[in-house]
Motif scaffolding. Structure first.
Motif, PDB file in Angstrom:
ATOM      1  N   LEU A 164      -1.101 -15.767   1.134  1.00  0.00           N
ATOM      2  CA  LEU A 164      -0.930 -15.130  -0.175  1.00  0.00           C
ATOM      3  C   LEU A 164       0.407 -15.487  -0.809  1.00  0.00           C
ATOM      4  O   LEU A 164       0.487 -15.767  -2.005  1.00  0.00           O
ATOM      5  N   GLU A 180       0.798 -11.309  -9.245  1.00  0.00           N
ATOM      6  CA  GLU A 180      -0.646 -11.153  -9.428  1.00  0.00           C
ATOM      7  C   GLU A 180      -1.345 -12.499  -9.354  1.00  0.00           C
ATOM      8  O   GLU A 180      -0.817 -13.507  -9.814  1.00  0.00           O
ATOM      9  N   PHE A 205      -7.233  -7.645   4.607  1.00  0.00           N
ATOM     10  CA  PHE A 205      -7.025  -7.293   3.197  1.00  0.00           C
ATOM     11  C   PHE A 205      -6.986  -5.767   3.050  1.00  0.00           C
ATOM     12  O   PHE A 205      -6.118  -5.221   2.358  1.00  0.00           O
ATOM     13  N   ALA A 209      -3.929  -3.253   1.869  1.00  0.00           N
ATOM     14  CA  ALA A 209      -4.111  -2.320   0.747  1.00  0.00           C
ATOM     15  C   ALA A 209      -3.757  -0.897   1.171  1.00  0.00           C
ATOM     16  O   ALA A 209      -3.087  -0.159   0.437  1.00  0.00           O
ATOM     17  N   ILE A 214      -0.440  -4.614  -0.921  1.00  0.00           N
ATOM     18  CA  ILE A 214      -1.161  -5.254  -2.027  1.00  0.00           C
ATOM     19  C   ILE A 214      -2.174  -4.274  -2.606  1.00  0.00           C
ATOM     20  O   ILE A 214      -2.507  -3.264  -1.988  1.00  0.00           O
ATOM     21  N   GLU A 215      -2.646  -4.605  -3.799  1.00  0.00           N
ATOM     22  CA  GLU A 215      -3.750  -3.881  -4.425  1.00  0.00           C
ATOM     23  C   GLU A 215      -4.859  -4.907  -4.632  1.00  0.00           C
ATOM     24  O   GLU A 215      -4.600  -5.994  -5.160  1.00  0.00           O
ATOM     25  N   VAL A 216      -6.066  -4.576  -4.212  1.00  0.00           N
ATOM     26  CA  VAL A 216      -7.174  -5.536  -4.290  1.00  0.00           C
ATOM     27  C   VAL A 216      -8.314  -4.960  -5.106  1.00  0.00           C
ATOM     28  O   VAL A 216      -8.788  -3.852  -4.840  1.00  0.00           O
ATOM     29  N   ARG A 219     -11.679 -10.028  -6.615  1.00  0.00           N
ATOM     30  CA  ARG A 219     -10.878 -11.246  -6.401  1.00  0.00           C
ATOM     31  C   ARG A 219      -9.475 -11.145  -6.996  1.00  0.00           C
ATOM     32  O   ARG A 219      -8.670 -12.055  -6.856  1.00  0.00           O
ATOM     33  N   VAL A 221      -5.837  -9.849  -6.939  1.00  0.00           N
ATOM     34  CA  VAL A 221      -4.869  -9.328  -5.966  1.00  0.00           C
ATOM     35  C   VAL A 221      -3.526  -9.112  -6.654  1.00  0.00           C
ATOM     36  O   VAL A 221      -3.028 -10.000  -7.342  1.00  0.00           O
TER      37      VAL A 221
END
Length: 240
Positions: A164, A180, A205, A209, A214-216, A219, A221
């Protein structure tokens, strides 16, 4: 797969600093402009080139996203890399005059076609171009080493964190957000690249979160805590 006959000028392209050498004279830039024969449009899911095809050109990605993959002995596709706008693709074909992988568009894409014979000819006159091609090749070698490190010594969390961060850094160099990104590849393709099962990728993932790293949303991110993500890995690993 369709080709256009539109003549392109590297000198007026907003990506030229990413895929071409900087600081060239007007005459040198005109010589480089002569290399690019056409742009080619590639539909999502179509191949730019296939394993075993005769190598004739390198391609500068103008828009879109690609994945490269090879077929394993048991018939599975092993993803070997993801390429984006401003990057050069097709270097695998230089060694044996044949491509050694498939290059598939992950979204509608457009590439600038650079016949390798023309590239070699102009490189002899414009040494900065020759040096740049060598730098691109060297970057590929460094990237390969980074992938080997990922697959050889890292846990799932470290692999996904490095992936990432690497992706967002490359996108940021193209003017996109540092925090982002929209993943053009599937979770399964990420798993193939990182040597992880699909369930492991999805679980990791979710873990990121839950820990507010991260925020998912499908698709999309958003990286909420870059330092925490960076802290999961050895800094050297995402320098590829």
């Amino acid at each position: 797969m369709t080709s256009t006959s539109i003549k392109v000028a590297c000198s007026s392209c907003n990506l030229r600093e990413l895929c071409m050498p900087v600081g060239l004279s007007v005459d040198q830039m005109e010589r480089i402009d002569e290399i690019v024969a056409t742009r080619r449009k590639i539909k999502r899911g179509s191949a730019l080139f296939r394993n075993g095809e005769t190598f004739t050109s390198l391609y500068a990605i103008r828009t879109g996203f690609f994945k490269t993959s090879i077929a394993t002995e048991d018939g599975r596709d092993q993803v070997t890399g993801f390429q984006m706008a401003g990057e050069i693709i097709g270097l695998d074909g230089i060694v044996n005059d044949r491509h050694s992988c498939d290059a598939i568009a992950l979204e509608d894409a457009e590439v600038c076609v650079m016949p390798y014979s023309s590239l070699e000819e102009v490189s002899r006159e414009v040494t900065a171009l020759q040096h740049h091609v060598h730098k691109v090749m060297s970057r590929e070698i460094v990237r390969e080493h980074g992938v080997m490190l990922l697959l050889g010594s890292m846990r799932a969390e470290e692999r996904l964190a490095a992936f990432l961060l690497n992706l967002v850094q490359r996108l940021h160099a193209r003017g996109f957000s540092q925090h982002e990104l929209i993943l053009r590849m599937t979770r399964e393709e990420i798993g193939s690249y990182l040597g992880l099962k699909l369930e492991t990728v999805s679980r990791t993932f979710s873990k990121f979160a839950e820990e507010n790293i991260i925020e998912v949303k499908q698709r999309h991110v958003r990286i909420l805590d870059t330092d925490k993500l960076q802290g999961l890995i050895n800094t050297q690993a995402c320098a590829a």
